[in-house]
Every structure is written in C-alpha cells, then in structure tokens.
Design a protein around this motif. Structure first.
Motif, PDB file in Angstrom:
ATOM      1  N   SER A 253     -46.989 -58.737 -30.418  1.00 34.70           N
ATOM      2  CA  SER A 253     -46.152 -57.825 -29.631  1.00 34.70           C
ATOM      3  C   SER A 253     -46.466 -58.017 -28.173  1.00 34.70           C
ATOM      4  O   SER A 253     -47.488 -57.583 -27.680  1.00 34.70           O
ATOM      5  CB  SER A 253     -46.346 -56.362 -30.023  1.00 34.70           C
TER       6      SER A 253
ATOM      7  N   ASP B  64     -44.302 -57.352 -25.493  1.00 30.80           N
ATOM      8  CA  ASP B  64     -43.593 -56.613 -24.470  1.00 30.80           C
ATOM      9  C   ASP B  64     -43.195 -55.203 -24.877  1.00 30.80           C
ATOM     10  O   ASP B  64     -42.435 -54.546 -24.183  1.00 30.80           O
ATOM     11  CB  ASP B  64     -42.333 -57.373 -24.077  1.00 30.80           C
ATOM     12  N   GLY B  65     -43.671 -54.729 -25.993  1.00 31.97           N
ATOM     13  CA  GLY B  65     -43.299 -53.386 -26.392  1.00 31.97           C
ATOM     14  C   GLY B  65     -41.882 -53.304 -26.925  1.00 31.97           C
ATOM     15  O   GLY B  65     -41.422 -52.249 -27.313  1.00 31.97           O
TER      16      GLY B  65
ATOM     17  N   THR C 101     -49.344 -42.432 -24.558  1.00 29.99           N
ATOM     18  CA  THR C 101     -47.960 -42.872 -24.711  1.00 29.99           C
ATOM     19  C   THR C 101     -47.091 -41.971 -23.843  1.00 29.99           C
ATOM     20  O   THR C 101     -47.523 -40.900 -23.403  1.00 29.99           O
ATOM     21  CB  THR C 101     -47.472 -42.736 -26.163  1.00 29.99           C
TER      22      THR C 101
ATOM     23  N   GLU D  79     -48.780 -50.869 -17.844  1.00 29.18           N
ATOM     24  CA  GLU D  79     -48.161 -50.654 -19.132  1.00 29.18           C
ATOM     25  C   GLU D  79     -48.907 -51.503 -20.146  1.00 29.18           C
ATOM     26  O   GLU D  79     -49.092 -52.691 -19.915  1.00 29.18           O
ATOM     27  CB  GLU D  79     -46.720 -51.142 -19.050  1.00 29.18           C
TER      28      GLU D  79
ATOM     29  N   SER E  70     -48.941 -52.677 -24.189  1.00 33.71           N
ATOM     30  CA  SER E  70     -48.386 -52.566 -25.546  1.00 33.71           C
ATOM     31  C   SER E  70     -49.294 -53.281 -26.511  1.00 33.71           C
ATOM     32  O   SER E  70     -49.315 -54.490 -26.562  1.00 33.71           O
ATOM     33  CB  SER E  70     -46.970 -53.115 -25.647  1.00 33.71           C
ATOM     34  N   THR E  71     -50.073 -52.535 -27.239  1.00 35.42           N
ATOM     35  CA  THR E  71     -51.084 -53.138 -28.096  1.00 35.42           C
ATOM     36  C   THR E  71     -50.591 -53.350 -29.509  1.00 35.42           C
ATOM     37  O   THR E  71     -51.136 -54.145 -30.235  1.00 35.42           O
ATOM     38  CB  THR E  71     -52.336 -52.248 -28.178  1.00 35.42           C
TER      39      THR E  71
ATOM     40  N   LYS F  52     -45.425 -47.870 -26.003  1.00 36.85           N
ATOM     41  CA  LYS F  52     -46.237 -48.376 -24.916  1.00 36.85           C
ATOM     42  C   LYS F  52     -47.202 -47.291 -24.461  1.00 36.85           C
ATOM     43  O   LYS F  52     -46.902 -46.101 -24.533  1.00 36.85           O
ATOM     44  CB  LYS F  52     -45.356 -48.745 -23.728  1.00 36.85           C
ATOM     45  N   ARG F  53     -48.334 -47.743 -23.904  1.00 29.57           N
ATOM     46  CA  ARG F  53     -49.294 -46.791 -23.352  1.00 29.57           C
ATOM     47  C   ARG F  53     -49.455 -47.053 -21.866  1.00 29.57           C
ATOM     48  O   ARG F  53     -49.214 -48.158 -21.401  1.00 29.57           O
ATOM     49  CB  ARG F  53     -50.634 -46.900 -24.083  1.00 29.57           C
ATOM     50  N   TYR F  54     -49.851 -46.027 -21.131  1.00 31.85           N
ATOM     51  CA  TYR F  54     -49.900 -46.112 -19.675  1.00 31.85           C
ATOM     52  C   TYR F  54     -51.328 -45.928 -19.195  1.00 31.85           C
ATOM     53  O   TYR F  54     -51.991 -44.962 -19.542  1.00 31.85           O
ATOM     54  CB  TYR F  54     -48.937 -45.084 -19.074  1.00 31.85           C
TER      55      TYR F  54
END
Lengths: 138, 138
Positions: free
Chosen positions: A71, A73-74, B34, B69, B71-72, B77-79
DNA sequence: TCCTACATTGGACAATGTCTAAGTCAAGAA
DNA sequence: TTCTTGACTTAGACATTGTCCAATGTAGGA
C-alpha cells in the motif's frame, strides 16, 4: 507461475478456473495491479468472474506468502507476485507507477535495539518516491 | 504547537476555531491518528466541527509540510505531526500502533543509480513491522 | 462596523473492500 | 464413470474512508 499452481495444489488448494486466471494475471515482472485491475484483466479471459472471488483469491495468495500486498498511497492496495525475492519499491508520485528495486544495505540491521521499543520486529519495507521519466518529460 | 499556529498565520492562514482545535489534537509525540480519530477528539472540544473541515485542514497541513501522511496498511491514512524531524515508523501488525523511530543508516544512499530507472528520487520511507509488547503478551 | 473572500457545514457521492445466502463444482470415494 | 460433499463462486447489500458541492458563516482588513 504454473509452479505456483502446483505448489498451491500441494497445499490442498482446490484448483478452479477462477484461481487459475487470477494467478495467470499476476504472472510477470514489475506487476503491481490493484484488485480491480486484476479483476478487469481476469474478466477478459473469464467474463463471469466476480469481484468477490478476485478479492478472496488475492487474500489467500497473500496469506500463503505467494504474493505481497503493497500500500503505497492509501488508495487501493497493489499485489506483487515477486514475493520470493527480497526487494523494495520505487513509486512515481505523479502516475503511481511502481518498480521493484534492490538496495545495497540491510535496513533491518539499521534499527538499533533501543529504537525497537520492545517490539518483535519481523519485517521491513523501504519505499522510494520520486518522478518517473515519463512524468518528468510532461 | 502554538508555534505552528504562528507559522501558519504568517503564511496567510486564516485562524479559525476549527483549525486551532485540529492543531491542538495533533500536538504531541508519537501521535498518529486517522482523520476520523482526529475528528472524534476535535469534536470533544468543538462539537459542531464537521468531518469535511477535518479532512480539509489535515490536507492543508500536509501540503504546507507541517504534518506527514502515513499509510501503513491500506486502511485509513494516519497523520504525523512530527514532520520536521527525519524519522521512520515501527508498526504493530496486530493492533496498528505506530512508533516513530530513528535509524543508523541513510537509506537514500543505499539505492544504486542503475536501480533508479531514470526516476528523480526525492523521498524515502522505511517501515518496520512486528508485534508490540502489549500484543505479544496476549 | 462593514465587506468580502475564504472557511465551514451537512449531505450526497465515489472508491475500495467485506460479508452473506444461495447456487455450483473439483476431486476423492465407490 | 458417477456420486457426494465440502469448498468455492456469485451477486449484491453493506461498511469504511475519502471527496465534492451549494448554502451559510466568519476572520480580519478597510
């Protein structure tokens, strides 16, 4: 990729037309399709294949360790059949193209013990981002 | 974080109650919420704040380079407000907890020229995965 | 204080992914 | 070969995350 089908049959996988087609779609180098792209390509060969089956099959291939989930780019996850060769990814920020790359250091050993916070660390992924030649020209 | 608000005002940001609250929620170390978590926390202080505003504000903070940003997992997504200190991430595969980590090598220099495929590479992220102490106990 | 461009709101919509109930079929058994 | 059965597939409903828009509100300069 027929190796793959043999391996899976050996593990008790029931071999269906749908699974065969998904495996065929994933065959190749630098293949990083989203689930819906896999579905579109699979539909060309087997028009009645459903989205749910593609998702199921991809999920199983990931669990079996035959395909990697990426993943970047989300957005939609991408599926990388090159699971048996250690590699990382180079992603174009503009068009999303992905290349497999090999690097010269071992990132796992770069994480010092005190920075592990008591985690049992099992995996590391390195993602490079930039602009691909195509997008740079435009 | 009030530094942040000052910086943003200096850049012509209109300072609203909503933006202030979002910035406050993001204050701290190892914060990786998130968008919906930010919204939930912001709502405690400013109940009428809308989801759209939270998304807008987070997007602007990212564009301004004040927040990263992450995205794991292909989910939300997390900030990460820790944008001004170079770091990478350690993620628990089970519960999704994220820690910021610092590593001992420069992954950018580990990618050889021929492996760049003509890309203009500008950024690299390293993500370690494993099991956190909490999940290991269970 | 007033104006106005910018910000916020709520809700519709879009993209991606998951789940379920009913029907279908691969592969071992006879 | 045919039968049987549990695994597989299907269509579509639903869930989650994120985006967009028209109407309304407001920060900050004049």
């Amino acid at each position: 990729m027929s190796d793959l089908l043999e391996r899976l049959r050996g593990r008790g996988w029931r071999l269906t037309a749908q699974r065969r087609v998904v495996a065929e779609v994933l065959d190749g180098d630098h293949v990083h399709y989203t689930a819906d792209e896999v579905h579109a390509r699979a539909s060309e060969r087997l028009p009645e294949i459903s989205r749910a089956t593609v998702y199921n099959t991809l999920g199983e291939l990931v669990l079996l360790g035959e395909v990697l989930e990426v993943s970047t780019d989300g957005r939609a996850k991408r599926y990388d059949p090159n699971a048996h060769h250690d590699h990382h990814h180079l992603v174009c920020s503009q068009c999303g193209t992905i290349r497999d790359v090999h690097i010269e250091s071992d990132p796992m050993s770069a994480l010092p013990e005190p920075e592990r916070f008591g985690f049992e660390v099992s995996e590391v992924s390195v993602t490079y981002r930039g602009t691909c030649p195509n997008c740079a020209r435009a």
